[in-house]
Design a protein around this motif. Structure first.
Motif, mmCIF file in Angstrom:
data_model
loop_
_atom_site.group_PDB
_atom_site.id
_atom_site.type_symbol
_atom_site.label_atom_id
_atom_site.label_comp_id
_atom_site.label_asym_id
_atom_site.label_seq_id
_atom_site.Cartn_x
_atom_site.Cartn_y
_atom_site.Cartn_z
ATOM 1 N N ASP A 56 0.846 -1.199 0.000
ATOM 2 C CA ASP A 56 0.000 0.000 0.000
ATOM 3 C C ASP A 56 0.883 1.253 0.000
ATOM 4 O O ASP A 56 1.566 1.543 0.989
ATOM 5 C CB ASP A 56 -0.898 -0.038 1.222
ATOM 6 C CG ASP A 56 -1.889 1.107 1.294
ATOM 7 O OD1 ASP A 56 -1.635 2.176 0.704
ATOM 8 O OD2 ASP A 56 -2.922 0.934 1.965
ATOM 9 N N GLU A 57 0.859 1.998 -1.092
ATOM 10 C CA GLU A 57 1.712 3.197 -1.217
ATOM 11 C C GLU A 57 1.399 4.241 -0.156
ATOM 12 O O GLU A 57 2.306 4.919 0.332
ATOM 13 C CB GLU A 57 1.583 3.789 -2.617
ATOM 14 C CG GLU A 57 2.254 2.949 -3.681
ATOM 15 C CD GLU A 57 2.227 3.620 -5.046
ATOM 16 O OE1 GLU A 57 2.299 4.858 -5.109
ATOM 17 O OE2 GLU A 57 2.143 2.884 -6.033
ATOM 18 N N TYR A 58 0.143 4.365 0.220
ATOM 19 C CA TYR A 58 -0.241 5.317 1.262
ATOM 20 C C TYR A 58 0.452 4.956 2.582
ATOM 21 O O TYR A 58 0.990 5.817 3.273
ATOM 22 C CB TYR A 58 -1.761 5.336 1.432
ATOM 23 C CG TYR A 58 -2.225 6.181 2.588
ATOM 24 C CD1 TYR A 58 -2.182 7.572 2.523
ATOM 25 C CD2 TYR A 58 -2.683 5.594 3.759
ATOM 26 C CE1 TYR A 58 -2.595 8.351 3.586
ATOM 27 C CE2 TYR A 58 -3.095 6.356 4.836
ATOM 28 C CZ TYR A 58 -3.051 7.738 4.740
ATOM 29 O OH TYR A 58 -3.451 8.501 5.808
ATOM 30 N N ALA A 107 7.302 6.440 6.124
ATOM 31 C CA ALA A 107 8.402 7.387 5.894
ATOM 32 C C ALA A 107 8.278 8.620 6.787
ATOM 33 O O ALA A 107 9.289 9.207 7.180
ATOM 34 C CB ALA A 107 8.444 7.788 4.420
ATOM 35 N N LYS A 108 7.051 9.006 7.134
ATOM 36 C CA LYS A 108 6.841 10.170 7.998
ATOM 37 C C LYS A 108 6.987 9.821 9.478
ATOM 38 O O LYS A 108 7.474 10.628 10.259
ATOM 39 C CB LYS A 108 5.453 10.767 7.757
ATOM 40 C CG LYS A 108 5.326 11.494 6.449
ATOM 41 C CD LYS A 108 3.943 12.076 6.291
ATOM 42 C CE LYS A 108 3.804 12.765 4.950
ATOM 43 N NZ LYS A 108 2.450 13.300 4.742
ATOM 44 N N LYS A 109 6.565 8.625 9.885
ATOM 45 C CA LYS A 109 6.489 8.268 11.299
ATOM 46 C C LYS A 109 7.718 7.544 11.837
ATOM 47 O O LYS A 109 8.056 7.686 13.000
ATOM 48 C CB LYS A 109 5.262 7.379 11.553
ATOM 49 C CG LYS A 109 3.949 8.005 11.194
ATOM 50 C CD LYS A 109 3.344 8.615 12.399
ATOM 51 C CE LYS A 109 1.990 9.209 12.057
ATOM 52 N NZ LYS A 109 1.522 10.094 13.079
ATOM 53 N N LEU A 152 3.208 3.217 2.916
ATOM 54 C CA LEU A 152 4.653 3.456 2.770
ATOM 55 C C LEU A 152 4.979 4.922 3.054
ATOM 56 O O LEU A 152 5.984 5.229 3.716
ATOM 57 C CB LEU A 152 5.116 3.065 1.363
ATOM 58 C CG LEU A 152 5.126 1.568 1.068
ATOM 59 C CD1 LEU A 152 5.413 1.325 -0.412
ATOM 60 C CD2 LEU A 152 6.136 0.848 1.939
ATOM 61 N N LYS A 153 4.122 5.821 2.597
ATOM 62 C CA LYS A 153 4.334 7.250 2.863
ATOM 63 C C LYS A 153 4.192 7.555 4.345
ATOM 64 O O LYS A 153 4.948 8.350 4.903
ATOM 65 C CB LYS A 153 3.371 8.086 2.025
ATOM 66 C CG LYS A 153 3.708 8.067 0.550
ATOM 67 C CD LYS A 153 2.697 8.836 -0.279
ATOM 68 C CE LYS A 153 3.037 8.703 -1.761
ATOM 69 N NZ LYS A 153 2.063 9.346 -2.612
ATOM 70 N N LYS A 154 3.204 6.915 5.002
ATOM 71 C CA LYS A 154 3.026 7.119 6.439
ATOM 72 C C LYS A 154 4.240 6.603 7.217
ATOM 73 O O LYS A 154 4.689 7.238 8.176
ATOM 74 C CB LYS A 154 1.756 6.417 6.938
ATOM 75 C CG LYS A 154 0.486 7.147 6.600
ATOM 76 C CD LYS A 154 -0.701 6.523 7.282
ATOM 77 C CE LYS A 154 -0.732 7.011 8.707
ATOM 78 N NZ LYS A 154 -2.048 6.956 9.345
#
Length: 81
Positions: free
Chosen positions: A59-61, A67-69, A63-65
């Motif tokens: 899930d790309e979403y 990277a932020k957390k 993966l972005k989370k």
């Protein structure tokens, strides 16, 4: 292993349950925590010759989370150098 070859033993006997419904299962059994309220389901690939397992977050979403957390591994290496 996503391409069908085991990096450990070279076998092409790789299996995956990427299309498994409800793959995160009860209690997040096939997932990793991303934040207090979010779990990322995992796609697992298994070599049936040597037993190596690789897991991927598809899930790309999520993966972005992550990277932020999460803390980047390279940041730790840079701080120690």
């Amino acid at each position: 292993m996503k391409q069908g070859k085991c990096p450990k033993c070279g076998s092409t006997n790789i299996y995956s349950a990427v299309d498994l419904p409800l793959k995160s299962g009860p209690f997040g059994s096939n997932s990793i925590p991303v934040s207090l309220t979010a779990m990322a389901a995992l796609d697992n690939y298994v070599c049936v010759d040597c037993g190596l397992v690789e897991s991927y977050v598809a899930d790309e979403y999520m993966l972005k989370k992550i990277a932020k957390k999460w803390k980047a591994v390279n940041e730790t290496a840079d701080e120690e150098a």
